[in-house]
Design an enzyme around this catalytic site. Structure first.
Site, PDB file in Angstrom:
ATOM      1  N   GLU A   1       1.125  -9.245  -3.463  1.00  0.00           N
ATOM      2  CA  GLU A   1      -0.282  -9.392  -3.104  1.00  0.00           C
ATOM      3  C   GLU A   1      -1.067  -9.967  -4.277  1.00  0.00           C
ATOM      4  O   GLU A   1      -0.789  -9.671  -5.438  1.00  0.00           O
ATOM      5  CB  GLU A   1      -0.871  -8.038  -2.682  1.00  0.00           C
ATOM      6  CG  GLU A   1      -0.295  -7.543  -1.366  1.00  0.00           C
ATOM      7  CD  GLU A   1      -0.864  -6.204  -0.924  1.00  0.00           C
ATOM      8  OE1 GLU A   1      -1.136  -6.059   0.278  1.00  0.00           O
ATOM      9  OE2 GLU A   1      -1.004  -5.305  -1.778  1.00  0.00           O
TER      10      GLU A   1
ATOM     11  N   CYS B   1      -6.645 -12.144  -9.461  1.00  0.00           N
ATOM     12  CA  CYS B   1      -5.808 -11.055  -9.961  1.00  0.00           C
ATOM     13  C   CYS B   1      -4.370 -11.329  -9.532  1.00  0.00           C
ATOM     14  O   CYS B   1      -4.048 -11.299  -8.349  1.00  0.00           O
ATOM     15  CB  CYS B   1      -6.303  -9.722  -9.405  1.00  0.00           C
ATOM     16  SG  CYS B   1      -5.388  -8.290 -10.005  1.00  0.00           S
TER      17      CYS B   1
ATOM     18  N   CYS C   1       7.098  -2.021  -9.155  1.00  0.00           N
ATOM     19  CA  CYS C   1       6.864  -1.709 -10.569  1.00  0.00           C
ATOM     20  C   CYS C   1       7.781  -0.554 -10.947  1.00  0.00           C
ATOM     21  O   CYS C   1       7.966   0.380 -10.165  1.00  0.00           O
ATOM     22  CB  CYS C   1       5.398  -1.324 -10.796  1.00  0.00           C
ATOM     23  SG  CYS C   1       4.993  -0.989 -12.533  1.00  0.00           S
TER      24      CYS C   1
ATOM     25  N   CYS D   1       3.177   4.801 -12.534  1.00  0.00           N
ATOM     26  CA  CYS D   1       1.913   5.441 -12.898  1.00  0.00           C
ATOM     27  C   CYS D   1       1.450   6.308 -11.725  1.00  0.00           C
ATOM     28  O   CYS D   1       1.484   5.878 -10.566  1.00  0.00           O
ATOM     29  CB  CYS D   1       0.866   4.389 -13.252  1.00  0.00           C
ATOM     30  SG  CYS D   1       1.312   3.411 -14.706  1.00  0.00           S
TER      31      CYS D   1
ATOM     32  N   CYS E   1      -1.030   5.019  -8.872  1.00  0.00           N
ATOM     33  CA  CYS E   1      -0.929   3.617  -8.467  1.00  0.00           C
ATOM     34  C   CYS E   1       0.080   3.429  -7.339  1.00  0.00           C
ATOM     35  O   CYS E   1       1.182   3.985  -7.372  1.00  0.00           O
ATOM     36  CB  CYS E   1      -0.534   2.774  -9.680  1.00  0.00           C
ATOM     37  SG  CYS E   1      -0.432   1.000  -9.330  1.00  0.00           S
TER      38      CYS E   1
ATOM     39  N   GLY F   1       2.914  -4.806 -10.586  1.00  0.00           N
ATOM     40  CA  GLY F   1       3.847  -4.896 -11.688  1.00  0.00           C
ATOM     41  C   GLY F   1       3.189  -4.754 -13.054  1.00  0.00           C
ATOM     42  O   GLY F   1       1.963  -4.757 -13.190  1.00  0.00           O
ATOM     43  N   GLU F   2       4.027  -4.610 -14.058  1.00  0.00           N
ATOM     44  CA  GLU F   2       3.609  -4.537 -15.462  1.00  0.00           C
ATOM     45  C   GLU F   2       3.901  -5.898 -16.099  1.00  0.00           C
ATOM     46  O   GLU F   2       5.059  -6.270 -16.311  1.00  0.00           O
ATOM     47  CB  GLU F   2       4.378  -3.426 -16.181  1.00  0.00           C
ATOM     48  CG  GLU F   2       4.396  -3.499 -17.701  1.00  0.00           C
ATOM     49  CD  GLU F   2       3.031  -3.545 -18.348  1.00  0.00           C
ATOM     50  OE1 GLU F   2       2.819  -4.428 -19.197  1.00  0.00           O
ATOM     51  OE2 GLU F   2       2.175  -2.687 -18.015  1.00  0.00           O
TER      52      GLU F   2
ATOM     53  N   SER G   1      -2.968  -7.499 -18.784  1.00  0.00           N
ATOM     54  CA  SER G   1      -3.091  -6.049 -18.822  1.00  0.00           C
ATOM     55  C   SER G   1      -1.723  -5.417 -19.072  1.00  0.00           C
ATOM     56  O   SER G   1      -0.703  -5.919 -18.605  1.00  0.00           O
ATOM     57  CB  SER G   1      -3.653  -5.544 -17.487  1.00  0.00           C
ATOM     58  OG  SER G   1      -3.704  -4.130 -17.458  1.00  0.00           O
TER      59      SER G   1
ATOM     60  N   SER H   1      -4.324  -0.538 -20.312  1.00  0.00           N
ATOM     61  CA  SER H   1      -4.529   0.493 -19.293  1.00  0.00           C
ATOM     62  C   SER H   1      -4.367   1.841 -19.984  1.00  0.00           C
ATOM     63  O   SER H   1      -3.269   2.375 -20.084  1.00  0.00           O
ATOM     64  CB  SER H   1      -3.504   0.332 -18.161  1.00  0.00           C
ATOM     65  OG  SER H   1      -3.713  -0.872 -17.474  1.00  0.00           O
TER      66      SER H   1
ATOM     67  N   HIS I   1      -6.454   5.070 -19.657  1.00  0.00           N
ATOM     68  CA  HIS I   1      -6.535   6.082 -18.598  1.00  0.00           C
ATOM     69  C   HIS I   1      -6.504   7.539 -19.066  1.00  0.00           C
ATOM     70  O   HIS I   1      -6.861   8.428 -18.290  1.00  0.00           O
ATOM     71  CB  HIS I   1      -5.448   5.867 -17.539  1.00  0.00           C
ATOM     72  CG  HIS I   1      -5.422   4.489 -16.989  1.00  0.00           C
ATOM     73  ND1 HIS I   1      -6.572   3.790 -16.688  1.00  0.00           N
ATOM     74  CD2 HIS I   1      -4.392   3.649 -16.691  1.00  0.00           C
ATOM     75  CE1 HIS I   1      -6.256   2.584 -16.238  1.00  0.00           C
ATOM     76  NE2 HIS I   1      -4.941   2.480 -16.234  1.00  0.00           N
TER      77      HIS I   1
ATOM     78  N   CYS J   1      -8.207  -1.582  -7.674  1.00  0.00           N
ATOM     79  CA  CYS J   1      -7.274  -1.226  -8.740  1.00  0.00           C
ATOM     80  C   CYS J   1      -6.378  -0.065  -8.310  1.00  0.00           C
ATOM     81  O   CYS J   1      -6.863   0.976  -7.862  1.00  0.00           O
ATOM     82  CB  CYS J   1      -8.066  -0.846  -9.990  1.00  0.00           C
ATOM     83  SG  CYS J   1      -7.048  -0.493 -11.426  1.00  0.00           S
TER      84      CYS J   1
END
Length: 344
Positions: free
Chosen positions: A93, A106, A113, A117, A120, A160-161, A192, A215, A217, A334
């Site tokens: 996406e 984005c 991923c 997290c 997420c 993903g990272e 990110s 990130s 958090h 997000c």
């Protein structure tokens, strides 16, 4: 039969070498790049300033794939989400976020991923694979060419990272930035990360003024380890040192992304520690109320508590913004991207 490589997986230097092997003059690489990234060439047959013999050899050696758009959703706030099917049947996406004259794209960098997290959706189905440079670039090219969108900013914050796929992300960034490619200024590109230290060092070595977003958090190690399991491998103290080195070497201002989670990271003590980190890195802070994800029970703080947290930061001299989550009604905010048709 071995699958052909997508020609957009090649950097300019790699393409030049391939064409040299074919006995072509050096200027051909510029012509091919021009068709790939400036003129929207969707097949080798339309590269009309190349000899027909070369077009046929390119077609024999390489593929030139396009993402398949499966679904386009538009939120009440005009945020748009695009569900793409890849050539192997996987889904990703991509989100378009309009704001005045800015159109921020984005981008996703992986199918799924591997980091899980806690808040997420992207990692709920696990990790499937990295995206190739052509698939990362394909998101930009599809929206530019198919919808004639004027894209101004690019954030690697989708599925993903990004720095877990550092080699492919770096190659995509180089092509995006290359004046012979997409010609996008590095300062309009933000990457990110949850804190992959080797990836931060890789990005630093790139030598471009790409923006880095952490990130964060959570500012307490025990809470961060619960929310971001990668913190057990890369402790916060070491991540912050890597970020400090990045800022010093690139001269770019960092952003700290901080998802507000009710009762977990929204206390006055959390704000004080966050302010200390922001001052150390000379970073700005994006406060993001957590978005609902099916199957997860995290909640954002009440409205007054969010405003109070912002005030605490501002009173300590930190530049901070309380972001309004955009695209929530189409699961485009997000932490909501999952890439599964009908279950996003």
């Amino acid at each position: 039969m071995k699958a052909k490589q997508d020609i957009r997986d090649l950097s300019f230097k790699e393409l030049a070498e391939e064409l040299k092997d074919l006995g072509e003059p050096a200027y051909r690489a510029g012509q091919v790049f021009d068709w790939l990234y400036k003129r929207g060439g969707a097949s080798f047959g339309v590269f009309t300033d190349l000899p027909k013999s070369l077009r046929l050899r390119l077609e024999e050696r390489f593929s030139l794939e396009s993402l398949e758009l499966v679904e386009r959703l538009i939120a009440t706030d005009k945020t748009e989400k695009f569900l793409f099917r890849l050539a192997d049947g996987n889904f990703i996406e991509t989100v378009l976020i309009p704001a005045g004259k800015r159109n921020t794209l984005c981008l996703s960098t992986q199918v799924g991923c591997r980091f899980g997290c806690a808040f997420c959706a992207s990692g709920l189905a696990g990790f499937k694979r990295n995206l190739r440079p052509s698939e990362i670039l394909g998101q930009v090219l599809f929206l530019r060419d198919k919808f004639s969108l004027h894209l101004t900013n690019f954030v690697f914050m989708g599925m993903g990272e990004p720095l877990d796929n550092c080699d492919n992300v770096v190659k995509a960034i180089q092509i995006m930035n290359d004046s012979r490619g997409l010609g996008i200024a590095a300062r309009r590109i933000t990457v990110s990360t949850v804190g992959i230290i080797p990836g931060i060092e890789c990005l630093k070595a790139l030598g471009l003024q790409v923006n880095l977003s952490l990130s964060l958090h959570a500012v307490r190690e025990d809470v961060r380890s619960r929310l971001l399991p990668i913190s057990r491998k890369y402790p916060l103290s070491k991540v912050l040192q890597a970020c400090q080195d990045y800022v010093r070497e690139t001269g770019r201002m960092m952003t700290l992304e901080y998802i507000l989670l009710r009762g977990l990271n929204d206390s006055a003590e959390d704000a004080s520690r966050l302010a200390s980190i922001a001052r150390r890195l000379k970073a700005k802070v994006n406060l993001i109320p957590c978005s609902p994800v099916p199957g997860l029970d995290f909640l954002p703080p009440p409205a007054e508590a969010k405003k109070l947290f912002l005030t605490w930061l501002e009173e300590k001299g930190v530049k901070a913004t309380l972001r309004r989550s955009k695209g929530t009604d189409i699961q485009a905010a997000c932490g909501q991207l999952a890439g599964k048709l009908g279950k996003t």
